[in-house]
Design a protein around this motif. Sequence first.
Motif, mmCIF file in Angstrom:
data_model
loop_
_atom_site.group_PDB
_atom_site.id
_atom_site.type_symbol
_atom_site.label_atom_id
_atom_site.label_comp_id
_atom_site.label_asym_id
_atom_site.label_seq_id
_atom_site.Cartn_x
_atom_site.Cartn_y
_atom_site.Cartn_z
ATOM 1 N N ALA A 122 20.530 38.605 6.000
ATOM 2 C CA ALA A 122 21.228 37.613 5.176
ATOM 3 C C ALA A 122 22.732 37.770 5.412
ATOM 4 N N GLN A 165 27.664 35.911 2.611
ATOM 5 C CA GLN A 165 27.694 34.882 1.559
ATOM 6 C C GLN A 165 26.363 34.843 0.820
ATOM 7 N N THR A 166 25.294 34.795 1.616
ATOM 8 C CA THR A 166 23.952 34.724 1.030
ATOM 9 C C THR A 166 23.641 36.010 0.260
ATOM 10 N N TYR A 167 24.011 37.136 0.848
ATOM 11 C CA TYR A 167 23.676 38.419 0.233
ATOM 12 C C TYR A 167 24.297 38.559 -1.150
ATOM 13 N N LYS A 199 24.295 36.560 -3.358
ATOM 14 C CA LYS A 199 23.435 35.919 -4.360
ATOM 15 C C LYS A 199 22.219 36.777 -4.724
ATOM 16 N N TYR A 209 18.404 32.160 -5.883
ATOM 17 C CA TYR A 209 18.146 32.793 -4.591
ATOM 18 C C TYR A 209 16.775 33.460 -4.589
#
Length: 315
Positions: A114, A117-119, A121, A127
């Motif tokens: 991930a 940015q995604t991590y 979340k 998510y």
Amino acid sequence: MPLEKLVLPSPLQKLDDQRFVEKSVEVYLKRDDLIHPVISGNKWRKLKYFIAQHDSHLGVLSFGGAFSNHLVALAYACNQRGIPSVGIVRGERSSEQNSTLSYCQKLGMQLHFADRQTYKKRNQVDYWRELQAVYPNYVILPEGGRTKEALLGVGEIITEVPLEFTHIVCPVGSGTTLAGLAAKVQYHQQVIGVAALAKADYLRAEVEQLLMLQDKDKNNWQLMTDFHLGGFAKSSPDLLSYIQRFYQLHQVTLDPIYTGKMCMAFEKMLLADKFPPGSKIILLHTGGLQGWHGFKQMKRVNDDYLASINWLPAD
Ligand SMILES: *Cc1c(COP(=O)(O)O)cnc(C)c1O
């Protein structure tokens, strides 16, 4: 890589140091680093009851960095019970080459990368919903193994100690270990946590919350937030030489992220007379030695340094 048997209860080692004599205290090291050469003691303890009670038809999905002690312990614990595991790893796939992650994979963990940015979340419901759609038969475990069951596993550290101690000092990431110890010790015993990350004051509320899950309303614990050396995984020349000196004195290798900072903080507190004469203090070596892989890979220490603290990669 062999799946060595776990060493339990972990040994309790007395530390001899002239400065402890001068302050009239006794200091012991609870060697959870010896539970397993790769799996961090406290990570395994945090997972023990969660995994034992987990429905083995379902997998477990959790989160961690590219050198995460938690993911390694999860991969191991799931492997032991034949439970599928997925690790959501912060960063790019290129980090897959590192030995922490390949150990996870050897243990059967499926990795899912991930971006940063995604991590970020990783604690958000939305998510989790997305992840649940991709991995429908998996239970999501919060980063670091922060569960109610974790407190029971950590509490066993106290049960294993045959000594009437006055203080126990531990490193702090999520605060789960601190909460587990605080829930278990007696009211006259103090637990002192040393935060490994900056701006950690918010963790006090988290520890209180965790204690509430156990119906424990205790105030015999403290969180020290001034010993992080600039932030998580940040280090300093002082820390590196402290770890070297600790090895020379005690023949025990500390890790740079958690236990090195914790022991260094303890000695600073001792010199500042924070512990009354007669104190019997336990320092909890939570393990984490595989964290040196990250320091080595990023060339923050060289091989001579690692040899001087007797750190050998386990693979
Ligand atoms: C994760 C970890 C900690 C911190 O434990 P928390 O329960 O998250 O506070 C301490 N030491 C080591 C070696 C760890 O891997």
